[in-house]
Design a protein around this motif. Structure first.
Motif, PDB file in Angstrom:
ATOM      1  N   ASP A  42      46.695  45.519 -16.970  1.00 42.21           N
ATOM      2  CA  ASP A  42      47.090  44.142 -16.728  1.00 42.21           C
ATOM      3  C   ASP A  42      47.764  44.115 -15.356  1.00 42.21           C
ATOM      4  OD1 ASP A  42      48.858  41.760 -16.628  1.00 42.21           O
ATOM      5  OD2 ASP A  42      48.198  41.479 -18.699  1.00 42.21           O
ATOM      6  N   ILE A  43      47.279  43.269 -14.453  1.00 37.71           N
ATOM      7  CA  ILE A  43      47.790  43.279 -13.068  1.00 37.71           C
ATOM      8  C   ILE A  43      48.215  41.886 -12.611  1.00 37.71           C
ATOM      9  CG2 ILE A  43      46.510  45.331 -12.364  1.00 37.71           C
ATOM     10  CD1 ILE A  43      44.506  43.208 -11.054  1.00 37.71           C
ATOM     11  N   GLY A  44      48.788  41.100 -13.519  1.00 34.59           N
ATOM     12  CA  GLY A  44      49.155  39.729 -13.192  1.00 34.59           C
ATOM     13  C   GLY A  44      50.109  39.597 -12.018  1.00 34.59           C
ATOM     14  N   TRP A  45      50.894  40.631 -11.746  1.00 31.75           N
ATOM     15  CA  TRP A  45      51.828  40.573 -10.629  1.00 31.75           C
ATOM     16  C   TRP A  45      51.177  40.850  -9.272  1.00 31.75           C
ATOM     17  CZ3 TRP A  45      55.997  43.718 -13.648  1.00 31.75           C
ATOM     18  CH2 TRP A  45      56.957  42.832 -14.178  1.00 31.75           C
ATOM     19  N   LEU A  46      49.974  41.387  -9.265  1.00 33.82           N
ATOM     20  CA  LEU A  46      49.387  41.858  -8.011  1.00 33.82           C
ATOM     21  C   LEU A  46      49.297  40.796  -6.918  1.00 33.82           C
ATOM     22  CD1 LEU A  46      48.169  44.110  -6.339  1.00 33.82           C
ATOM     23  CD2 LEU A  46      45.941  43.639  -7.408  1.00 33.82           C
ATOM     24  N   PRO A  47      48.818  39.572  -7.198  1.00 28.78           N
ATOM     25  CA  PRO A  47      48.744  38.591  -6.106  1.00 28.78           C
ATOM     26  C   PRO A  47      50.101  38.311  -5.468  1.00 28.78           C
ATOM     27  CG  PRO A  47      47.505  37.837  -8.017  1.00 28.78           C
ATOM     28  CD  PRO A  47      48.284  39.029  -8.459  1.00 28.78           C
ATOM     29  N   LYS A  55      52.903  46.984   0.017  1.00 26.88           N
ATOM     30  CA  LYS A  55      51.761  47.808   0.405  1.00 26.88           C
ATOM     31  C   LYS A  55      51.547  48.936  -0.607  1.00 26.88           C
ATOM     32  CE  LYS A  55      51.310  45.593   4.349  1.00 26.88           C
ATOM     33  NZ  LYS A  55      50.168  44.669   4.579  1.00 26.88           N
ATOM     34  N   PHE A  56      50.282  49.235  -0.864  1.00 21.18           N
ATOM     35  CA  PHE A  56      49.914  50.285  -1.811  1.00 21.18           C
ATOM     36  C   PHE A  56      49.276  51.454  -1.062  1.00 21.18           C
ATOM     37  CE2 PHE A  56      49.954  46.309  -4.101  1.00 21.18           C
ATOM     38  CZ  PHE A  56      50.615  46.632  -5.272  1.00 21.18           C
ATOM     39  N   ASP A  58      47.617  55.640  -1.323  1.00 22.54           N
ATOM     40  CA  ASP A  58      47.108  56.745  -2.120  1.00 22.54           C
ATOM     41  C   ASP A  58      48.042  57.941  -1.942  1.00 22.54           C
ATOM     42  OD1 ASP A  58      45.459  58.195  -3.797  1.00 22.54           O
ATOM     43  OD2 ASP A  58      43.623  57.523  -2.814  1.00 22.54           O
ATOM     44  N   THR A  59      47.786  58.980  -2.682  1.00 20.78           N
ATOM     45  CA  THR A  59      48.671  60.153  -2.634  1.00 20.78           C
ATOM     46  C   THR A  59      48.670  60.823  -1.261  1.00 20.78           C
ATOM     47  OG1 THR A  59      46.850  61.443  -3.585  1.00 20.78           O
ATOM     48  CG2 THR A  59      48.547  60.644  -5.101  1.00 20.78           C
ATOM     49  N   ASP A  60      47.627  60.569  -0.447  1.00 18.14           N
ATOM     50  CA  ASP A  60      47.581  61.139   0.900  1.00 18.14           C
ATOM     51  C   ASP A  60      48.305  60.272   1.929  1.00 18.14           C
ATOM     52  OD1 ASP A  60      45.887  58.981   1.102  1.00 18.14           O
ATOM     53  OD2 ASP A  60      44.080  60.160   1.504  1.00 18.14           O
ATOM     54  N   GLY A  61      48.910  59.172   1.474  1.00 11.54           N
ATOM     55  CA  GLY A  61      49.671  58.314   2.368  1.00 11.54           C
ATOM     56  C   GLY A  61      48.859  57.228   3.051  1.00 11.54           C
ATOM     57  N   ILE A  62      47.569  57.169   2.770  1.00  9.32           N
ATOM     58  CA  ILE A  62      46.710  56.160   3.386  1.00  9.32           C
ATOM     59  C   ILE A  62      46.774  54.869   2.573  1.00  9.32           C
ATOM     60  CG2 ILE A  62      44.329  55.542   3.983  1.00  9.32           C
ATOM     61  CD1 ILE A  62      43.826  58.509   4.519  1.00  9.32           C
ATOM     62  N   GLU A  63      46.989  53.740   3.258  1.00  9.64           N
ATOM     63  CA  GLU A  63      47.047  52.447   2.569  1.00  9.64           C
ATOM     64  C   GLU A  63      45.688  52.126   1.955  1.00  9.64           C
ATOM     65  OE1 GLU A  63      48.004  47.720   3.495  1.00  9.64           O
ATOM     66  OE2 GLU A  63      48.539  49.244   4.989  1.00  9.64           O
ATOM     67  N   LYS A  64      45.728  51.571   0.723  1.00 11.64           N
ATOM     68  CA  LYS A  64      44.477  51.303   0.010  1.00 11.64           C
ATOM     69  C   LYS A  64      44.659  50.096  -0.910  1.00 11.64           C
ATOM     70  CE  LYS A  64      41.951  54.893  -1.100  1.00 11.64           C
ATOM     71  NZ  LYS A  64      41.402  56.100  -1.798  1.00 11.64           N
ATOM     72  N   TRP A 317      50.133  48.009 -19.077  1.00  9.62           N
ATOM     73  CA  TRP A 317      50.678  46.731 -18.620  1.00  9.62           C
ATOM     74  C   TRP A 317      51.423  46.913 -17.301  1.00  9.62           C
ATOM     75  CZ3 TRP A 317      54.991  43.816 -17.423  1.00  9.62           C
ATOM     76  CH2 TRP A 317      54.805  42.423 -17.446  1.00  9.62           C
ATOM     77  N   GLU A 318      50.903  46.278 -16.257  1.00 10.99           N
ATOM     78  CA  GLU A 318      51.475  46.271 -14.917  1.00 10.99           C
ATOM     79  C   GLU A 318      51.837  47.668 -14.387  1.00 10.99           C
ATOM     80  OE1 GLU A 318      51.386  43.708 -13.082  1.00 10.99           O
ATOM     81  OE2 GLU A 318      51.648  41.882 -14.254  1.00 10.99           O
ATOM     82  N   PRO A 319      50.870  48.575 -14.323  1.00 13.04           N
ATOM     83  CA  PRO A 319      51.169  49.907 -13.801  1.00 13.04           C
ATOM     84  C   PRO A 319      51.618  49.868 -12.342  1.00 13.04           C
ATOM     85  CG  PRO A 319      48.794  49.577 -13.946  1.00 13.04           C
ATOM     86  CD  PRO A 319      49.450  48.430 -14.660  1.00 13.04           C
ATOM     87  N   GLN A 320      51.092  48.883 -11.584  1.00 15.42           N
ATOM     88  CA  GLN A 320      51.398  48.783 -10.152  1.00 15.42           C
ATOM     89  C   GLN A 320      52.720  48.069  -9.886  1.00 15.42           C
ATOM     90  OE1 GLN A 320      49.844  46.442 -11.743  1.00 15.42           O
ATOM     91  NE2 GLN A 320      50.737  44.621 -10.834  1.00 15.42           N
TER      92      GLN A 320
END
Length: 348
Positions: A42-47, A55-56, A58-64, A317-320
């Motif tokens: 569930d990603i309702g907060w993402l927008p 900003k999100f 990856d584990t290598d530090g690159i924005e994705k 639920w809202e992992p991000q």
């Protein structure tokens, strides 16, 4: 003699190719397609997170893209909540019809399956609060039934017009005490049943293949589920899937103390009501990544073990929803904007 050999050779070639083509047809008979186990979020907060500049990485530090990060960790499904007339608050607003259509289309373009979760409220609906939308506050019960049907149909029709037909639709969010209080309270099961059935009917009017979910909290609590769904059966509630939340944190127990109860309840729901089951919400403590990983792995295993493929999937639920942005302690994201290793449980 020479002509006879030529004729014989041609006959043998004909028989060989006929046999080969026949064998090819047998070998390439299409096999039945089995629905893939749903692993998602569930990603309702993402927008809102993106709108406020989060900003999100990856584990290598690159924005994705956050959706890509979730997909890279084995997720194939996105769940989106819908509020009737939400405000603009970053944590307790947004999730309008228009925003839901945009997010659903974005997720579908990435190959994700879609679940829509109707709260039938302007803000959070859960076991402690099930407030009617302000615009419906003074409506009669007959008008409320029309409201539920029209709102459900309107949102799903907007999605369909944009090219998105969800695979699942939740009619209500965590409703052990009913929804749209007081009219839809479990103190008045006859009315609650009618409201739920209006949501079901509107969904099936869009597409009969969409599966309708009725959702309760405390997925390890078999007594709660039996009480609710016995009443649902007695009042002829129409639905396809029993949705469960599973949060060991909220009941102050480690998952090792309750996972067997969850597994028992999943199987009992299938046996008792002949319905499919799905953990539509799960979460663990963000700062206990190993424990959360193990809890997720055990939850996925319990749902996959339900006989006859009637355990459909597991949704975080809202992992991000990283804590510094949301204040929420059960995300699966680190303070540096990177996903927690807990989400690797969805890869397996």
């Amino acid at each position: 003699m020479k002509n006879s050999k030529t004729i014989l050779s041609l006959l043998l070639l004909f028989l060989f190719f006929t046999s080969s083509n026949s064998q090819t047809n047998v070998d390439h008979t299409p096999t039945p397609i089995v629905a893939t186990f749903a692993k998602g979020a569930d990603i309702g907060w993402l927008p809102q997170m993106e709108a406020t500049g989060y900003k999100f990485y990856d584990t290598d530090g690159i924005e994705k893209d956050c959706l890509q990060l979730l997909k890279d960790r084995g997720m194939n499904t996105i769940r989106l909540r819908v509020w009737v007339n939400p405000n603009d608050d970053k944590a307790s607003g947004h999730c309008s019809k228009e925003e839901t259509v945009v997010m659903a289309l974005r997720a579908q373009k990435m190959g994700m399956r879609i679940m829509i979760n109707f709260h039938y409220s302007d803000s959070w609906a859960d076991p402690a609060k099930q407030a009617k939308p302000a615009a419906w506050a003074n409506h009669t019960f007959q008008e409320l039934m029309t409201d539920v049907y029209d709102h459900t149909f309107d949102v799903l029709n907007a999605l369909k017009s944009a090219g998105v037909t969800p695979e699942w639709v939740q009619v209500g969010n965590e409703i052990p005490g009913g929804m749209m209080w007081p009219e839809g309270s479990t103190k008045n099961w006859n009315q609650l049943a009618q409201l739920l059935n209006k949501g079901y009917e509107a969904t099936k009017a869009i597409d009969p293949k969409i599966k309708v979910i009725v959702h309760l909290d405390e997925g390890n609590n078999n007594e709660k589920f039996r009480l609710f769904f016995d009443n649902a059966t007695a009042n002829n509630v129409k639905y396809d899937v029993i949705g469960l939340s599973y949060y060991p944190f909220w009941i102050k127990k480690d998952y090792t103390e309750t996972i067997a109860d969850l597994a028992y309840n999943l199987n009992d729901m299938v046996d008792r009501y002949n319905k499919e089951v799905m953990v539509v919400e799960v979460g663990g403590e963000y700062d206990k990544a190993q424990n959360t990983y193990e809890m997720l792995a055990a939850t996925i295993k319990a749902v996959e073990a339900v006989p006859n493929n009637k355990g459909l999937g597991v949704m975080y639920w809202e992992p991000q929803g990283e804590k510094s942005w949301s204040g929420y302690s059960l995300s699966a994201w680190q303070s540096d904007g990177k996903p927690s290793m807990a989400l690797d449980a969805f890869k397996d």
